[in-house]
Design a protein around this motif. Structure first.
Motif, PDB file in Angstrom:
ATOM      1  N   SER A   1       1.189  -1.747  -0.105  1.00 49.24           N
ATOM      2  CA  SER A   1       0.416  -0.101  -0.087  1.00 49.24           C
ATOM      3  C   SER A   1       0.794   1.589  -0.226  1.00 49.24           C
ATOM      4  N   ILE A   2       0.158   2.136   0.039  1.00 48.46           N
ATOM      5  CA  ILE A   2       1.124   3.693  -0.244  1.00 48.46           C
ATOM      6  C   ILE A   2       1.688   3.890   1.165  1.00 48.46           C
ATOM      7  N   THR A   3       0.734   3.349   2.494  1.00 50.77           N
ATOM      8  CA  THR A   3       2.211   3.722   3.314  1.00 50.77           C
ATOM      9  C   THR A   3       3.701   3.142   3.625  1.00 50.77           C
ATOM     10  N   TRP A   4       3.547   2.135   1.860  1.00 53.85           N
ATOM     11  CA  TRP A   4       5.064   1.810   2.188  1.00 53.85           C
ATOM     12  C   TRP A   4       6.359   3.446   2.383  1.00 53.85           C
ATOM     13  N   LEU A   5       5.092   4.769   2.059  1.00 52.87           N
ATOM     14  CA  LEU A   5       5.922   5.601   1.563  1.00 52.87           C
ATOM     15  C   LEU A   5       6.765   5.984   2.651  1.00 52.87           C
ATOM     16  N   ALA A   6       6.272   5.396   4.198  1.00 54.03           N
ATOM     17  CA  ALA A   6       6.568   5.870   5.470  1.00 54.03           C
ATOM     18  C   ALA A   6       8.315   4.974   5.973  1.00 54.03           C
ATOM     19  N   LEU A   7       8.774   3.589   5.054  1.00 56.72           N
ATOM     20  CA  LEU A   7      10.191   3.246   5.919  1.00 56.72           C
ATOM     21  C   LEU A   7      10.949   4.188   5.408  1.00 56.72           C
ATOM     22  N   PRO A   8      10.540   4.897   4.680  1.00 53.90           N
ATOM     23  CA  PRO A   8      12.773   5.781   4.478  1.00 53.90           C
ATOM     24  C   PRO A   8      12.810   6.676   5.907  1.00 53.90           C
ATOM     25  N   LEU A   9      11.348   6.843   6.262  1.00 55.91           N
ATOM     26  CA  LEU A   9      11.477   7.757   7.564  1.00 55.91           C
ATOM     27  C   LEU A   9      12.073   6.777   9.131  1.00 55.91           C
ATOM     28  N   GLY A  10      11.566   5.282   9.219  1.00 58.85           N
ATOM     29  CA  GLY A  10      12.456   4.160   9.488  1.00 58.85           C
ATOM     30  C   GLY A  10      14.017   4.010   8.924  1.00 58.85           C
ATOM     31  N   ILE A  11      13.844   4.044   7.537  1.00 56.14           N
ATOM     32  CA  ILE A  11      15.450   3.591   7.570  1.00 56.14           C
ATOM     33  C   ILE A  11      16.381   4.076   7.805  1.00 56.14           C
ATOM     34  N   LEU A  12      15.680   5.910   7.831  1.00 55.74           N
ATOM     35  CA  LEU A  12      17.117   6.986   8.163  1.00 55.74           C
ATOM     36  C   LEU A  12      17.151   6.601   9.422  1.00 55.74           C
TER      37      LEU A  12
ATOM     38  N   VAL B   1      12.104  -0.732  19.187  1.00 53.99           N
ATOM     39  CA  VAL B   1      10.312  -1.849  19.302  1.00 53.99           C
ATOM     40  C   VAL B   1       9.685  -0.559  18.271  1.00 53.99           C
ATOM     41  N   ALA B   2       9.779   0.835  19.003  1.00 54.65           N
ATOM     42  CA  ALA B   2       8.820   1.734  17.779  1.00 54.65           C
ATOM     43  C   ALA B   2       9.549   1.888  16.430  1.00 54.65           C
ATOM     44  N   LEU B   3      11.281   1.460  16.058  1.00 55.48           N
ATOM     45  CA  LEU B   3      11.371   1.405  15.031  1.00 55.48           C
ATOM     46  C   LEU B   3      11.290   0.068  14.240  1.00 55.48           C
ATOM     47  N   VAL B   4      10.748  -0.589  14.671  1.00 59.26           N
ATOM     48  CA  VAL B   4      10.713  -1.789  14.120  1.00 59.26           C
ATOM     49  C   VAL B   4       9.118  -1.793  13.708  1.00 59.26           C
ATOM     50  N   GLY B   5       8.409  -1.319  14.568  1.00 64.84           N
ATOM     51  CA  GLY B   5       6.620  -0.875  14.745  1.00 64.84           C
ATOM     52  C   GLY B   5       6.138   0.249  13.333  1.00 64.84           C
ATOM     53  N   ILE B   6       7.723   0.265  12.758  1.00 65.85           N
ATOM     54  CA  ILE B   6       6.755   1.507  11.673  1.00 65.85           C
ATOM     55  C   ILE B   6       7.349   0.334  10.515  1.00 65.85           C
ATOM     56  N   TYR B   7       7.880  -0.785  10.492  1.00 59.68           N
ATOM     57  CA  TYR B   7       7.656  -1.491   9.011  1.00 59.68           C
ATOM     58  C   TYR B   7       6.859  -2.586   9.549  1.00 59.68           C
ATOM     59  N   HIS B   8       6.186  -3.036  10.693  1.00 55.07           N
ATOM     60  CA  HIS B   8       4.802  -3.348  11.003  1.00 55.07           C
ATOM     61  C   HIS B   8       3.868  -2.690  10.501  1.00 55.07           C
ATOM     62  N   ASP B   9       4.028  -1.229  10.803  1.00 47.04           N
ATOM     63  CA  ASP B   9       2.864  -0.420  10.400  1.00 47.04           C
ATOM     64  C   ASP B   9       2.704  -0.772   8.950  1.00 47.04           C
ATOM     65  N   ALA B  10       3.616   0.088   8.405  1.00 47.41           N
ATOM     66  CA  ALA B  10       3.783   0.053   6.761  1.00 47.41           C
ATOM     67  C   ALA B  10       3.424  -0.652   5.919  1.00 47.41           C
ATOM     68  N   LEU B  11       3.968  -1.714   6.390  1.00 46.42           N
ATOM     69  CA  LEU B  11       3.900  -3.587   5.073  1.00 46.42           C
ATOM     70  C   LEU B  11       2.567  -4.320   5.776  1.00 46.42           C
ATOM     71  N   LEU B  12       2.181  -4.329   7.054  1.00 47.31           N
ATOM     72  CA  LEU B  12       1.302  -4.817   6.993  1.00 47.31           C
ATOM     73  C   LEU B  12       0.168  -4.478   7.700  1.00 47.31           C
ATOM     74  N   TYR B  13      -0.102  -4.357   8.592  1.00 54.58           N
ATOM     75  CA  TYR B  13      -1.285  -3.146   9.180  1.00 54.58           C
ATOM     76  C   TYR B  13      -1.409  -1.959   8.147  1.00 54.58           C
ATOM     77  N   LYS B  14      -1.045  -1.578   7.154  1.00 48.86           N
ATOM     78  CA  LYS B  14      -1.424  -0.826   6.141  1.00 48.86           C
ATOM     79  C   LYS B  14      -1.634   0.853   6.806  1.00 48.86           C
ATOM     80  N   THR B  15      -0.435   1.093   8.123  1.00 48.17           N
ATOM     81  CA  THR B  15      -0.688   1.805   8.742  1.00 48.17           C
ATOM     82  C   THR B  15       0.094   3.312   8.625  1.00 48.17           C
ATOM     83  N   TRP B  16       0.007   4.721   8.702  1.00 50.36           N
ATOM     84  CA  TRP B  16       0.844   5.675   9.075  1.00 50.36           C
ATOM     85  C   TRP B  16       1.745   5.615  10.225  1.00 50.36           C
ATOM     86  N   PRO B  17       2.500   5.731  10.736  1.00 48.84           N
ATOM     87  CA  PRO B  17       3.571   5.462  12.106  1.00 48.84           C
ATOM     88  C   PRO B  17       3.041   6.443  13.094  1.00 48.84           C
ATOM     89  N   ASP B  18       2.842   5.807  14.250  1.00 49.60           N
ATOM     90  CA  ASP B  18       2.541   7.701  15.495  1.00 49.60           C
ATOM     91  C   ASP B  18       3.915   8.385  15.442  1.00 49.60           C
TER      92      ASP B  18
END
Length: 245
Positions: free
Chosen positions: A123-134, A195-212
């Protein structure tokens, strides 16, 4: 790219190993644990929910552990070059960092293909991944360089980190959902920036939600602080680095 070519110089599969290793790890965990944890993932109605959760978490953790591990040993590995050639020594961990990012992008491409094969559309929430990568990169690089400098003067640092990383992995919800963690342990896990950084990936890739964003303040603060501290420490220790090697 030169550093990556050197790592896989005599390998026929080359860069593919950087993708195959984490995928194989995910497959092993999926086969062993999916029957136990697969039904406990709430919020996702999909047969492959747990493998997707696992792939997402391992992608994040693999980026962190690769940058940290390579920065830890980079000064020791390239000690002969440091002694013979005059060049900005900070380039070594920066090159390692770049190589890890290339590996990570290849892994994400492979994961996207696997998701499509499993019938799970990115989904489009993959666009949140650069934040996690950073933030993962800054955190791992800063911590890795600091420990790498100490490792030059005391090789016990490298040995100890191997054990710490194993414990750290299981203290991070990579293979299990945080929902099953007892309430009395949650405050301890919240101190763990991963925990929160891995959560970015879970939210973006699986739950299709933007990170908190609120949950990222603590890990972002630690990541930026360690990143800056690494450069300060490097400038102080650099004159003694070659002699210690």
């Amino acid at each position: 790219m030169g550093e990556l070519r050197a790592r896989y110089a005599r390998s026929r599969l080359g860069l593919l190993w950087s993708v195959l290793h984490p995928l194989a790890q995910a497959l092993i965990f999926a086969l062993v644990l999916s029957k136990v944890l697969g039904a406990k993932l709430s919020g996702v109605e999909h047969d492959a929910a747990y493998p997707i959760y696992l792939l997402s978490g391992i992608a994040a953790w693999n980026l962190f552990s690769e940058i940290l591990g390579r920065c830890l040993n980079v000064f020791v590995e390239y000690s002969s070059a440091l002694k013979k050639i005059a060049f900005p020594r900070i380039c070594l961990p920066m090159i390692v960092w770049g190589g890890a990012l290339i590996n990570h992008v290849l892994l994400l491409v492979a994961i996207a293909v696997i998701f499509l094969f499993l019938g799970f559309t990115p989904s489009i929430t993959w666009l949140a991944l650069p934040l996690g990568i950073l933030f993962i990169s800054l955190f791992a690089f800063g911590l890795g360089v600091i420990l790498g400098l100490f490792n030059v003067f005391s090789r016990d640092i490298g040995q100890a980190l191997t054990v710490v990383l194993q414990l750290w992995f299981w203290m991070t919800p990579v293979v299990y959902p945080i929902a099953i963690v007892p309430d009395n342990l949650l405050p301890i896990l919240e101190l763990n920036p991963m925990v929160a950084l891995v959560g970015i990936y879970h939210d973006a890739l699986l739950y299709k939600t933007w990170p908190d964003i609120g949950s990222l303040i603590w890990p972002a603060l630690i990541a930026v602080t360690l990143f800056g501290a690494a450069f300060v420490l490097f400038r102080r220790v650099s004159p003694e680095l070659v002699d210690a090697l």
